[in-house]
Design an enzyme around this catalytic site. Sequence first.
Site, PDB file in Angstrom:
ATOM      1  CE  LYS A   1       2.362 -14.387 -34.917  1.00  0.00           C
ATOM      2  NZ  LYS A   1       3.439 -13.436 -35.178  1.00  0.00           N
TER       3      LYS A   1
ATOM      4  CE1 TYR B   1       0.820  -6.212 -39.584  1.00  0.00           C
ATOM      5  CE2 TYR B   1       0.793  -6.275 -41.978  1.00  0.00           C
ATOM      6  CZ  TYR B   1       1.083  -6.869 -40.777  1.00  0.00           C
ATOM      7  OH  TYR B   1       1.638  -8.125 -40.764  1.00  0.00           O
TER       8      TYR B   1
ATOM      9  CE1 TYR C   1       2.942  -8.043 -36.390  1.00  0.00           C
ATOM     10  CE2 TYR C   1       4.210  -8.911 -38.223  1.00  0.00           C
ATOM     11  CZ  TYR C   1       2.991  -8.699 -37.609  1.00  0.00           C
ATOM     12  OH  TYR C   1       1.836  -9.132 -38.196  1.00  0.00           O
TER      13      TYR C   1
END
Length: 332
Positions: free
Chosen positions: A49, A263, A289
């Site tokens: 990010k 998720y 992830y």
Amino acid sequence: MHLSRFPRVTLSHAPTPLEPLTRLSRQLGGPTIYIKRDDCTGLASGGNKTRKLEFLLGDALAQGATHLVTQGATQSNHVRQTAAAAAKFGLGCTALLEVRVADGAPEYYNSGNVLLDKIFNCTLESRPAGLDMNQELVAVGERLREQGEKPYLIPGGGSNAIGALGYVVCAQEMLMQANERQLRIDHVVHATGSCGTQAGLVVGLQGMNTGIPVLGIGVRAPRERQEANVHALAQATWDHLGLPGTLARETVQANCDYVGGGYGVPTPGMIEAVQMLAQTEGILLDPVYSGKGMAGLIDLIRRGQFGKDENVVFVHTGGSVGLFGYREVFAP
Ligand SMILES: *Cc1c(COP(=O)(O)O)cnc(C)c1O
């Protein structure tokens, strides 16, 4: 692709290293695996990010913003990096945490990224799963405006055509590193969620006409939806850059066979991948992830999907702080 035309701040320690994973490659007996260390971007323990936030903060400051508003899952790495970026530029920060994982351990809700969000003095608000989180963002933005703030809304994962420019930069950086050392990159593989990373990489690699294929390993949505979302964002990023024509749909490839129960829900492959990278290379992946992304790469190598003479670059998107939210999975 003249990226200096866009407002940008400096947040990342770039270029991040591009390193061979010698012991892992030997153990798997397939292609030569390299790793692009975007877990080492530097801001608040790093992650993908940070590159997006360079352009998002540039835009926010150009608009005179006083307060960043964003959203993510409870253990969002994006929220942690946004909170740190807000602190660095003296901006307020409010984050909406969506409770996507319902039955996590107490650490999931209090430690890892959540702990760091609090140290950065980010205001956290919880939301139940299933709401339209972007609508929630708009509502919080309006509330802050009434209080005299100038809010700047950042979508989940920082994934819009501005944030994705950060991964166009990464594609340029990686290509330069490969050319300097005469490394031919045959495939790029990484974990894909809110789509900005893959969109930026595809636009960068296609815009430079490299033909290098990018495979996103999905962590949430089924394949068709993930590919459609990435492609739409990639096209928007392509247009934002002023590149001519359209981006072919086939340039966006995702494999969503490694999501498991959903998720943030651990899978045996994720646990194996986290332990294998730690124990063969001394590298920490994350449970949500990069652990699932690497689990996908390991499985595809075992199935013979890559040639032994090929070079595969795994983009490590960070997230190891999240391990502290999953203590009982690794150390029961
Ligand atoms: C957000 C995130 C991703 C996914 O990137 P997107 O741009 O949202 O697709 C991958 N890995 C980590 C560690 C992340 O925090």
